[in-house]
Design a protein around this motif. Structure first.
Motif, short mmCIF file in Angstrom:
data_model
loop_
_atom_site.label_atom_id
_atom_site.label_comp_id
_atom_site.label_asym_id
_atom_site.label_seq_id
_atom_site.Cartn_x
_atom_site.Cartn_y
_atom_site.Cartn_z
N ALA A 62 -1.15 3.88 -6.67
CA ALA A 62 -1.06 4.77 -7.39
C ALA A 62 -2.57 5.63 -7.62
N THR A 63 -2.40 6.90 -7.22
CA THR A 63 -1.43 8.11 -7.93
C THR A 63 -1.31 9.12 -6.36
N HIS A 64 -1.22 8.12 -5.63
CA HIS A 64 -0.78 8.74 -4.13
C HIS A 64 1.11 8.59 -3.65
N ALA A 65 0.55 9.73 -3.22
CA ALA A 65 2.20 10.06 -3.42
C ALA A 65 3.44 9.01 -1.75
N PRO A 66 4.45 8.37 -2.70
CA PRO A 66 5.11 9.74 -3.18
C PRO A 66 5.07 8.84 -5.47
N HIS A 67 5.11 10.01 -5.70
CA HIS A 67 4.62 10.42 -7.11
C HIS A 67 6.01 9.24 -7.61
N GLN A 68 6.61 8.23 -8.07
CA GLN A 68 7.37 7.09 -8.70
C GLN A 68 7.28 6.60 -10.03
N VAL A 69 7.64 7.40 -11.04
CA VAL A 69 7.33 6.43 -11.94
C VAL A 69 8.87 6.27 -13.64
N VAL A 114 5.37 14.27 -13.83
CA VAL A 114 5.55 13.42 -12.53
C VAL A 114 4.46 12.84 -12.59
N TYR A 115 3.58 13.84 -11.93
CA TYR A 115 1.71 12.87 -11.49
C TYR A 115 1.23 12.51 -12.91
N ALA A 116 1.42 14.07 -13.54
CA ALA A 116 -0.16 13.07 -15.30
C ALA A 116 0.38 11.72 -15.51
N GLY A 117 2.42 11.41 -15.68
CA GLY A 117 2.87 10.35 -15.99
C GLY A 117 2.44 9.58 -15.10
N PHE A 118 3.10 9.18 -13.61
CA PHE A 118 2.24 8.65 -13.42
C PHE A 118 1.04 7.81 -13.37
N HIS A 168 6.00 14.98 -3.63
CA HIS A 168 4.80 14.67 -3.73
C HIS A 168 4.83 16.47 -4.63
N TYR A 169 3.47 17.08 -5.63
CA TYR A 169 3.49 17.84 -6.54
C TYR A 169 2.76 18.69 -5.01
#
Length: 789
Positions: free
Chosen positions: A244-251, A317-321, A399-400
């Protein structure tokens, strides 16, 4: 305090038995030997925890004014120090190797990523044995050492199950324990994990709540507790490096949902909000300026209306990750506190190994593999909106957009890969050590760099730099200890000269001044002609006069100072093996031209049952050509099922397997389209050859082809694949024989049910002579290699 009696500059410390009386009979009263002592560092050496996050920009974490809530980082900073001028190399593998050795990235062969290594010393991806890693030095001085998470420092030709393992963390890297993954990125729900050098499966499934960051934290906590329970007198060195927080952004969904609606104003407005918070916190000076958006980055107002809900969700999603990552780092910190050792543990939290990643295209991606295969057109706004609720889930590989990366690098210019500007290289860093730092909640503004971490740890531990390790004379570390700044907030900076370079993007820092030139834009790597290095346009900034963010270019006003710094960059480049500057594309991806070894040779490759975790560069390339796969199998009475060979996974790949006893070939295009061909009848009991022949249509890349299935040479089924993937199946999924690990290519089986229930003698892939790879643009190959790290 007793003086240290060990000769610690030579490692391993030589055994030096003391001369004395040797008796004939052990019962002789004069028989006396000193007790055996456990090797320990000098008295007062603290525990050490280094946390290094991935792809987090300076303006992302709330600890440095960003929108992503990181309460544990804030709490840690309140008890320690923030460094607002700490720097990385602009790319992950170079930063990691530099930090772990205390040397500049070209000095340790990591001028770029391992996938683009050449035979030039500064870009070979081979760490010289004259530059031993910090973990090795600490282990040989009596520290317990462990790494959890990402390792992207292994040369690509050494990542297969046959090694060699010299560059792996638990073999040559100095870590007694390693649990994590090898490579640039990994699926957070189905990672390819190693325990040491042994492949292992995650302890839970995604349905049972598995997530990689939580798993890494669990292992780190368990190891720290065990170490203190069994060897409390020994300090530890733990390197915690989540993917984290490299892609994939999964959470898990509940984390992004906390940010619902918070990014509706877009990335331009987000920059303004973050900049205001940064000034309130004091992490940027009151007179700092917010740098403007470059034309290469689209304005939020110019994005299509129908895409904006997707773009908002990408950032949620990124922020949550990132908040989820902070939570699990917090669990590790809490475990240390509960053991009563937080006061005497030196903790580094480096919030990013480079700037935020702009490798997700201007629109972002649901499955970044689509873009990597030149098939981004499949991800239309309509498609993206249909997948909005899946972003961050196990069915996505997302990814964003570029604009969000730029916003996460507030207040600086540019992003990851751009080593010339602070947006690519400046990362907020927290240092916490109550027993050694008197100030709580302080700010340090001295220029520092990731190569300073190793010499700092050695100084704090009371250990000298070794002059000899494992019989090899060592070159000096190139970083500067940060210890001087711990209790002297106004101490003059000691690291006052530093070069930067990545794929021609380059810069130099010297005593407040910086001279920089951006040679290429990360997300514009296809087409066009790059300027000659001597024609690159340089900029000049005066940080000593208050230009914190590189906002005021003085190159025209002070050309002589610019030329002086350009010459200084060249001197440093010669000193640290930066030359020759290398911005090549196709040549760096062709192992023969680049001069690095490769595992795969010829047009045929044979495998045996049980082989697995074979990366794509360990297997012959079947893309854009005709090919066949043959398996020699024994079918028991009653039939058999399971995988014969599978490559890739849910987000793209192919598999030859038996389902309901029938030979089946399934080709999965990006998880969007699947094409299955099944035999008419089950394979009978006995020994047989099961064969699939794929006849490529030709005429370019990613075309379809005909499928023919055979058993013992007799045709048993035929079908068609309408499209294929031209470039890559996966960044982390592998090829397995007799089973499939990770996510599965086909929904006909799971990883748990994939094992072949008959017996496999061998499996062989043979390539046709109609290779269409020459249609692939060299720049496109390079873009994909860069975006996957």
């Amino acid at each position: 305090m007793q003086p240290d009696r060990h000769a610690r500059t030579m490692l391993p410390i030589p055994d030096r038995p003391a001369p004395g009386l040797t008796t004939y009979d052990a019962k002789d009263p004069q028989t006396s030997y000193p007790p055996i002592e456990v090797l320990l560092p000098p008295d007062g050496a603290p525990n050490v925890l280094v946390v290094l996050l991935d792809d987090v920009g300076f303006g992302a974490s709330s600890a440095f004014g960003g929108p992503c809530r990181t309460p544990n980082f804030e709490k840690l900073a309140a008890g320690g120090l923030k460094y607002n001028r700490f720097h990385t190399t602009a790319l992950c593998a170079p930063t990691r190797q530099a930090m772990l050795t205390g040397r500049n990235h070209h000095s340790v062969g990591m001028g770029s990523i391992t996938e683009t290594a050449t035979s030039a010393p500064g870009n070979s991806s081979l760490r010289p044995n004259t530059k031993a890693p910090l973990a090795m030095t600490l282990k040989l001085n009596g520290y317990s050492t462990a790494q959890f998470g990402k390792c992207h420092e292994v040369p690509v030709w050494q990542t297969s199950p046959v090694g060699p393992f010299d560059a792996w963390p638990s073999a040559g890297g100095g870590f007694e324990t390693f649990y994590g993954f090898i490579g640039g990125e990994n699926n957070q729900y189905d990672p390819a994990l190693y325990d040491g050098t042994t492949p292992v499966e995650p302890p839970k499934t995604p349905a049972e709540g598995y997530h990689l960051t939580e798993d890494l934290a669990d292992h780190a906590i368990g190891w720290i507790r065990m170490q203190k329970a069994l060897a409390p007198e020994k300090p530890f060195f733990v390197y915690f490096a989540p993917g984290a927080t490299h892609a994939p952004h999964q959470v898990p969904k509940e984390w992004p949902d906390r940010y619902a609606g918070e990014f509706a104003d877009g990335w331009d407005a987000q920059r303004e909000k973050t900049f205001a918070r940064q000034k309130e916190l004091g992490v940027v000076p009151a007179d700092a300026e917010l740098t403007p958006r470059h034309v290469e980055i689209p304005a939020w107002d110019d994005m299509p209306d129908e895409l904006r809900p997707v773009l908002e969700r990408e950032m949620e999603v990124y922020a949550g990750f990132l908040e989820h990552t902070d939570h699990h780092v917090g669990r590790v910190l809490e475990a240390i506190d509960e053991l009563g050792i937080l006061e005497d543990t030196l903790i580094y939290v480096i919030i990013g190994d480079n700037g935020a990643s702009a490798e997700g295209t201007v629109n972002g991606a649901f499955n970044e593999m689509a873009n990597f295969n030149g098939m981004a057109a499949l991800e239309t706004p309509e498609f993206m909106r249909s997948k909005l609720d899946e972003l961050g889930s196990e069915s996505s590989y997302n990814h964003y957009a570029v604009g969000w990366a730029w916003a996460m690098d507030t207040p600086f210019q540019w992003t990851k890969q751009v080593a010339s500007h602070w947006g690519g290289t400046r990362n907020g860093t927290i240092v916490h050590w109550p027993n050694g730092i008197t100030e709580r909640g302080g700010l340090r503004t001295q220029f520092t760099h990731c190569i300073d971490v190793a010499p700092t740890i050695l100084e704090v531990a009371g250990l000298p730099e070794p002059t000899m390790v494992n019989g090899v004379q060592q070159s000096p570390m190139e970083g500067t200890s940060m210890r001087y700044s711990f209790n002297e907030p106004d101490a003059p900076e000691r690291h006052d000269l530093q070069y930067f370079e990545m794929f021609g993007n380059r810069g130099i820092y010297h005593r407040g001044w910086s001279a920089v030139t951006k040679h290429r834009t990360p997300w514009e790597m296809v087409g066009g002609t790059l300027a000659a290095f001597d024609d690159d346009v340089w900029e000049l900034y005066d940080g000593a006069a208050g230009d914190f963010s590189q906002a005021r270019d003085l190159s025209r006003e002070q050309p002589e100072r610019l030329h002086e710094l350009q010459r200084l960059w060249l001197i440093e480049a010669v000193k640290y093996q930066v030359l020759p500057i290398d911005d090549r594309t196709a040549d760096r991806l062709n192992a023969d031209i680049a001069g690095r070894p490769t595992l795969v040779h010829g047009t045929s490759q044979q495998f045996f049952p049980g082989m697995g975790r074979l990366s794509e560069n360990s297997v012959v390339n079947i893309k854009n050509k005709s090919w066949s796969v043959t398996a020699e199998v024994h079918i028991p009475e009653g039939g058999a099922n399971g995988v014969l060979i599978a490559q890739g996974g849910r987000f793209g790949g192919w598999s030859l397997y038996l389902h309901e006893g029938r030979a089946t070939f399934l080709y999965n295009v990006l998880g969007i389209h699947t094409f299955a061909t099944r035999a008419d009848e089950p394979v009978a009991a006995g020994s047989h050859q099961v064969r699939m022949e794929f006849s490529y249509d030709g005429g370019g890349l990613a075309k379809g082809g005909g499928v023919a299935l055979y058993v013992d040479g007799d045709p048993v089924g035929s079908g068609r694949v309408e499209a294929t993937q031209a470039m890559v199946f996966s960044a982390d999924e592998t090829t397995d024989i007799g089973y499939e690990s990770g996510t599965t290519v086909s929904a006909d089986y799971t990883a748990a049910t994939s094992r072949f229930t008959g017996r496999i003698e061998w499996v062989q892939i043979d390539l046709g002579d109609d290779d269409h790879d020459h249609f692939i643009d060299p720049d496109e190959r390079m873009r994909i290699a860069m975006a996957r790290q």
